[in-house]
Design an enzyme around this catalytic site. Structure first.
Site: not given
Length: 353
Positions: A226, A246, A326
């Site tokens: 992904e 997600d 992230h």
């Protein structure tokens, strides 16, 4: 009065699974160990994980009503890197796996995984790592060419590093730094998307323990690519609607918090299915689950990958709110458990939409 769905879930089980998942290195394309763990845990719960040629996993749960198959996708792969080259001084130049800012990994510990099964520790550094040596160290741009990995072995040359078995193309994983606090806060790398995978496991554990059968046949997809854009680009042809689970982004003009279930109405690929999204909102309201509806202009999911891959499906997206995505991420166990509760409501829902 029926017990609230979030009370039907085993919070301790979800927490334990989350901690185990976060501890297994799994950058995109290097997910063999985590898929083995997942297969063993699913077998323990009484479910079979079937592997696809590209390395994804699928679990099929028969439903009460024939003729409709819904998909639920979450991804086990994470950000990471790969050895791009070995420098003359024995340091490693890397190439990133997934989209992250280089400053988010500066100073991070890592593992270099050789193809013969060895592991070596290292640290990600700027090529101008010391302010005592380089006058422009503070201003040195953090980009791929200006970053390197210092290996925790006695290496002074390219030949020294090669003798360790390290080679171009070896995978590199980041230290997750997982902390699950007694007050429910969870901070770790890779909550995107292992927090969602833990929620899906919570759903399965509840179904097994309660003996409940979903309203429709459910195919759970655990994807392994992904973060590089094609995780669930190919899905079983009998799936007519796909719900990607997600992480929900937080910040700027977004309304989700780390304790909310985030429902995404639109991301970089465009709007998600109106009826599916509306139904998720209705179910969250019915179950009194804290939620937020947001738009993510810099985001893509397994559902958008399936649409881009030509899937003739309706698609929607939800997941726990995660701060600093992230980067050094954080969420709360409430968001993960409530995501699992909304998944229960979704698979038990017999209504269309």
């Amino acid at each position: 009065m029926a017990e609230p769905l979030h009370h039907q879930l085993d919070r301790d089980y979800i927490t334990k699974q989350l901690e185990q998942l976060l501890g297994i290195p799994s950058p995109s394309g290097f997910c063999m160990a985590i898929m083995k763990h997942l297969g063993e845990e699913l077998a323990r719960l009484g479910f079979k994980l079937e592997a696809t040629p590209k390395g994804n996993g699928i679990v099929t749960i028969p439903g009460q009503a024939p003729g409709k198959v819904i998909g639920i996708s979450s991804h086990v792969d994470t950000l990471g890197a790969m050895v791009r080259s070995i420098k003359p001084n024995g340091m490693l130049r890397m190439t990133p796996i997934g989209g992250y800012a280089m400053h988010t990994i500066e100073g991070e510990y890592c593992l270099i995984h050789t193809r013969d099964g060895r592991q070596y520790e290292g640290t990600v550094l700027s090529t101008k790592a010391s302010v005592h040596v380089y006058p422009d160290a503070r201003d040195w741009k953090r980009e791929e060419a200006n970053m390197e990995i210092r290996i925790d072995e006695l290496v002074k040359s390219k030949e020294d590093t090669e003798k360790l078995g390290i080679a171009v193309g070896d995978f590199i994983s980041w230290e997750p730094r997982t902390r699950i606090l007694s007050n429910g806060w969870v901070k770790s790398r890779h909550l995107d998307d292992k927090a969602s995978v833990a929620a899906v496991l919570g759903l399965l554990e509840q179904l097994k323990r309660s003996g409940q059968t979903p309203a429709h046949t459910v195919k759970l997809i655990f994807s392994t690519y992904e973060e590089v854009g094609h995780g669930s680009s190919h899905i079983p042809e009998d799936i007519t609607e796909l719900l990607a689970v997600d992480m929900g982004a937080i910040g700027d003009d977004l309304s989700a918090t780390e304790r909310d279930v985030s429902i995404c109405a639109k991301d970089s690929t465009g709007p998600y299915d109106y009826l599916m999204t509306s139904r998720l909102i209705e179910l969250a309201k019915r179950e009194q689950l804290p939620y937020a509806v947001d738009i993510y202009p810099h985001y893509g999911s397994d559902a958008s990958a399936a649409l881009r891959g030509g899937g003739n499906i309706r698609a929607a997206l939800l997941g726990p709110g995660v701060h600093a995505s992230h980067g050094m991420e954080r969420t709360h166990m409430d968001a993960i458990v409530n995501t699992a509760a909304l998944l229960i409501a979704y698979v038990q829902d017999s209504e269309e939409g």
